[in-house]
Design a protein around this motif. Sequence first.
Motif, PDB file in Angstrom:
ATOM      1  N   VAL A 150       0.854  -1.197   0.000  1.00  8.72           N
ATOM      2  CA  VAL A 150       0.000   0.000   0.000  1.00  8.72           C
ATOM      3  C   VAL A 150       0.889   1.246   0.000  1.00  8.72           C
ATOM      4  N   PRO A 151       1.231   1.763  -1.170  1.00 10.99           N
ATOM      5  CA  PRO A 151       2.165   2.893  -1.237  1.00 10.99           C
ATOM      6  C   PRO A 151       1.624   4.205  -0.692  1.00 10.99           C
ATOM      7  N   ASP A 152       0.300   4.342  -0.568  1.00 10.30           N
ATOM      8  CA  ASP A 152      -0.247   5.621  -0.109  1.00 10.30           C
ATOM      9  C   ASP A 152      -0.546   5.651   1.390  1.00 10.30           C
ATOM     10  N   VAL A 153       0.057   4.747   2.158  1.00  9.93           N
ATOM     11  CA  VAL A 153      -0.165   4.739   3.605  1.00  9.93           C
ATOM     12  C   VAL A 153       0.249   6.072   4.223  1.00  9.93           C
ATOM     13  N   ASP A 154       1.469   6.522   3.985  1.00 10.75           N
ATOM     14  CA  ASP A 154       1.956   7.739   4.636  1.00 10.75           C
ATOM     15  C   ASP A 154       1.266   9.009   4.141  1.00 10.75           C
ATOM     16  N   PRO A 155       1.009   9.181   2.852  1.00 11.55           N
ATOM     17  CA  PRO A 155       0.248  10.376   2.443  1.00 11.55           C
ATOM     18  C   PRO A 155      -1.112  10.481   3.139  1.00 11.55           C
ATOM     19  N   ALA A 156      -1.789   9.347   3.322  1.00 10.93           N
ATOM     20  CA  ALA A 156      -3.077   9.376   4.013  1.00 10.93           C
ATOM     21  C   ALA A 156      -2.892   9.687   5.498  1.00 10.93           C
ATOM     22  N   LEU A 157      -1.894   9.061   6.147  1.00 15.75           N
ATOM     23  CA  LEU A 157      -1.637   9.326   7.563  1.00 15.75           C
ATOM     24  C   LEU A 157      -1.295  10.791   7.794  1.00 15.75           C
ATOM     25  N   ALA A 158      -0.612  11.403   6.862  1.00 11.87           N
ATOM     26  CA  ALA A 158      -0.259  12.816   6.991  1.00 11.87           C
ATOM     27  C   ALA A 158      -1.494  13.713   6.999  1.00 11.87           C
ATOM     28  N   GLN A 159      -2.617  13.181   6.498  1.00  8.45           N
ATOM     29  CA  GLN A 159      -3.888  13.902   6.536  1.00  8.45           C
ATOM     30  C   GLN A 159      -4.769  13.441   7.700  1.00  8.45           C
ATOM     31  N   GLY A 160      -4.216  12.658   8.593  1.00 11.45           N
ATOM     32  CA  GLY A 160      -4.985  12.154   9.723  1.00 11.45           C
ATOM     33  C   GLY A 160      -5.941  11.050   9.346  1.00 11.45           C
ATOM     34  N   ASP A 161      -5.576  10.241   8.343  1.00 13.86           N
ATOM     35  CA  ASP A 161      -6.460   9.196   7.828  1.00 13.86           C
ATOM     36  C   ASP A 161      -5.685   7.883   7.726  1.00 13.86           C
ATOM     37  N   ALA A 162      -5.983   6.946   8.619  1.00 19.25           N
ATOM     38  CA  ALA A 162      -5.304   5.640   8.603  1.00 19.25           C
ATOM     39  C   ALA A 162      -6.050   4.610   7.766  1.00 19.25           C
ATOM     40  N   THR A 163      -7.045   5.030   6.995  1.00 18.72           N
ATOM     41  CA  THR A 163      -7.899   4.088   6.281  1.00 18.72           C
ATOM     42  C   THR A 163      -7.141   3.096   5.403  1.00 18.72           C
ATOM     43  N   PRO A 164      -6.184   3.525   4.553  1.00 19.96           N
ATOM     44  CA  PRO A 164      -5.499   2.532   3.712  1.00 19.96           C
ATOM     45  C   PRO A 164      -4.811   1.434   4.525  1.00 19.96           C
ATOM     46  N   ALA A 165      -4.163   1.809   5.613  1.00 20.37           N
ATOM     47  CA  ALA A 165      -3.484   0.814   6.452  1.00 20.37           C
ATOM     48  C   ALA A 165      -4.498  -0.078   7.154  1.00 20.37           C
ATOM     49  N   VAL A 166      -5.541   0.518   7.712  1.00 25.25           N
ATOM     50  CA  VAL A 166      -6.545  -0.247   8.449  1.00 25.25           C
ATOM     51  C   VAL A 166      -7.254  -1.226   7.531  1.00 25.25           C
ATOM     52  N   GLU A 167      -7.584  -0.813   6.323  1.00 23.24           N
ATOM     53  CA  GLU A 167      -8.268  -1.710   5.386  1.00 23.24           C
ATOM     54  C   GLU A 167      -7.381  -2.883   4.990  1.00 23.24           C
ATOM     55  N   TRP A 168      -6.081  -2.635   4.813  1.00 19.22           N
ATOM     56  CA  TRP A 168      -5.162  -3.731   4.474  1.00 19.22           C
ATOM     57  C   TRP A 168      -5.084  -4.724   5.639  1.00 19.22           C
ATOM     58  N   LEU A 169      -4.973  -4.222   6.841  1.00 17.75           N
ATOM     59  CA  LEU A 169      -4.893  -5.105   8.007  1.00 17.75           C
ATOM     60  C   LEU A 169      -6.192  -5.874   8.206  1.00 17.75           C
ATOM     61  N   ARG A 170      -7.318  -5.214   7.981  1.00 23.32           N
ATOM     62  CA  ARG A 170      -8.599  -5.901   8.139  1.00 23.32           C
ATOM     63  C   ARG A 170      -8.735  -7.028   7.115  1.00 23.32           C
ATOM     64  N   GLU A 171      -8.368  -6.761   5.879  1.00 25.78           N
ATOM     65  CA  GLU A 171      -8.529  -7.759   4.827  1.00 25.78           C
ATOM     66  C   GLU A 171      -7.552  -8.915   4.993  1.00 25.78           C
ATOM     67  N   ASN A 172      -6.325  -8.626   5.371  1.00 23.24           N
ATOM     68  CA  ASN A 172      -5.291  -9.655   5.392  1.00 23.24           C
ATOM     69  C   ASN A 172      -5.147 -10.369   6.726  1.00 23.24           C
ATOM     70  N   LEU A 173      -5.667  -9.767   7.796  1.00 27.76           N
ATOM     71  CA  LEU A 173      -5.507 -10.403   9.109  1.00 27.76           C
ATOM     72  C   LEU A 173      -6.785 -10.386   9.937  1.00 27.76           C
ATOM     73  N   GLN A 174      -7.333  -9.224  10.206  1.00 23.55           N
ATOM     74  CA  GLN A 174      -8.375  -9.101  11.223  1.00 23.55           C
ATOM     75  C   GLN A 174      -9.621  -9.920  10.907  1.00 23.55           C
ATOM     76  N   ARG A 175     -10.074  -9.921   9.666  1.00 28.91           N
ATOM     77  CA  ARG A 175     -11.337 -10.578   9.337  1.00 28.91           C
ATOM     78  C   ARG A 175     -11.307 -12.081   9.597  1.00 28.91           C
ATOM     79  N   HIS A 176     -10.126 -12.668   9.652  1.00 23.85           N
ATOM     80  CA  HIS A 176     -10.010 -14.122   9.812  1.00 23.85           C
ATOM     81  C   HIS A 176     -10.232 -14.587  11.248  1.00 23.85           C
ATOM     82  N   GLY A 177     -10.198 -13.673  12.225  1.00 23.62           N
ATOM     83  CA  GLY A 177     -10.401 -14.089  13.605  1.00 23.62           C
ATOM     84  C   GLY A 177      -9.442 -15.198  13.994  1.00 23.62           C
ATOM     85  N   SER A 178      -9.992 -16.317  14.460  1.00 23.78           N
ATOM     86  CA  SER A 178      -9.167 -17.461  14.883  1.00 23.78           C
ATOM     87  C   SER A 178      -9.171 -18.594  13.866  1.00 23.78           C
ATOM     88  N   LEU A 179      -9.472 -18.262  12.612  1.00 20.86           N
ATOM     89  CA  LEU A 179      -9.545 -19.313  11.590  1.00 20.86           C
ATOM     90  C   LEU A 179      -8.212 -20.012  11.392  1.00 20.86           C
TER      91      LEU A 179
END
Length: 497
Positions: free
Chosen positions: A434-463
Amino acid sequence: MTSHGSLATLMEFQRTTEALAAVAQRLDWDRETMMPRGAAEQRSEEIAAMEEMLHARRTDPRVGEWLDAARPETEAELRMVELIDRDFRRKSAVPARLATELARLTSLSQGIWAEARAADAPEDFLPTLDEVLSLKREEADAYVSAGFGRGDRYDALLDDYEPDTSAAAIGRLFDSMRPRLVALRDAVMGADRQPQKLDGLFPQETQLRLSRACATAFGYDWNFGRLDIAVHPFSSGSWQDSRITTRVVEADPFNCIYSTIHEVGHSSYELGIDPDYAFTPLGRGVSMGVHESQSRIYENQLGRGRAFAGWLHGRMDDMFGGLSARDADAFYGAVNRVAPGYIRTESDEVQYNLHVMLRFELERELVSGKLAVGDLVEAWNSRFLRDFGFAVDRPANGVLQDVHWSVGLFGYFPTYALGNVYAGCLNAALRDAVPDVDPALAQGDATPAVEWLRENLQRHGSLHRPVDLIERASGAPVSVEPLLDYLDAKFGEIYAL
């Protein structure tokens, strides 16, 4: 009953057990945040009653019969049956009397610890800790007798927080990290460039407003959560109700801000799990190490990074009417300043894992019986002096600073450092993907990072198993190198090493 019917019956039974466990967790949350101080004895009885009921359900002989008859077909069904079977065997090894007494005592012990911490009086807490430890050893022996922990008490307790590992493996991991961490700390402490701390007093209500803004920036959904104050920050809950807490020190606003972001990481994991897994064994974080990977990457690699710190500097400057750190570079240095300190939760990234290693050593010795509770204060103080080079000034800054042992969480501490290692692996993969992580964070927006983590890790729970989950998300074997390389690069720049 058919095998399909057995599985359906098992899962319906489990759904009610999971719901009741959530109610019990809410009692714990209330105790830490809103319960009247005089209600401690009543609450301990309520929690003990809930534990007695939950233990009876988790060890119900019918669960074993349904497990034997069930024939899971999907990946999710297979994993759910595996987790229920593991929990059934562990809980069945512990007598109901012991489970209930542990719940009652640890509920009372937490309040005793809090009072002793406020009074700087370890003598008021250590006798109760000795009682807790005695029950935890009995619990560990029960697990070992049932085949858990490879014959080792500590490993049997560790299995509750980080399955599929051992104290020996974690010890080797820590041994591989320590030389580079100590070398970096020494280089930073001796550097000519030394960032200045943030000076001033920062009113509580303004800190809390800013912390809420930071939580929102990291995607915390206030429809499903709330922020409260606690002695020791924590998060609680899952699915549609995951609450966070923080604490406020008026001379140190970073304590409140980064405690909040840390707990948002935990809460985001729980809220981000596939809703189809609600009220099943898959509907929670798979291990505390993985959980800590989320809180630590939110707090550190994202929250303490240059991009988000630049946004935070602007917000704080506006809300507090000017800061001693007049520009973004000075503020970034203050956020990441490395300095001698006693408190683990307030520690910088360079020294944090050294705090964890100290606790890991001590609790292994406590559980084994090598270290007596009566000798704990002296052992803590002497090892702190050995590891950090200066003496503990008072018990609240030493052996009394953490809540974990008071509530029986022996085996929990090493998962903090393991979570840092996992976070290092995830951060490297995130930055590549996700190359735009830091540009978004600089605007106070962690959405790109959070969405990547949710898709790749969080949604799986204990699967998936913990290490498997991290390796699937990061695309590489778990290693300490990404974390250590990140620390060397970040602090090398800040301190001009």
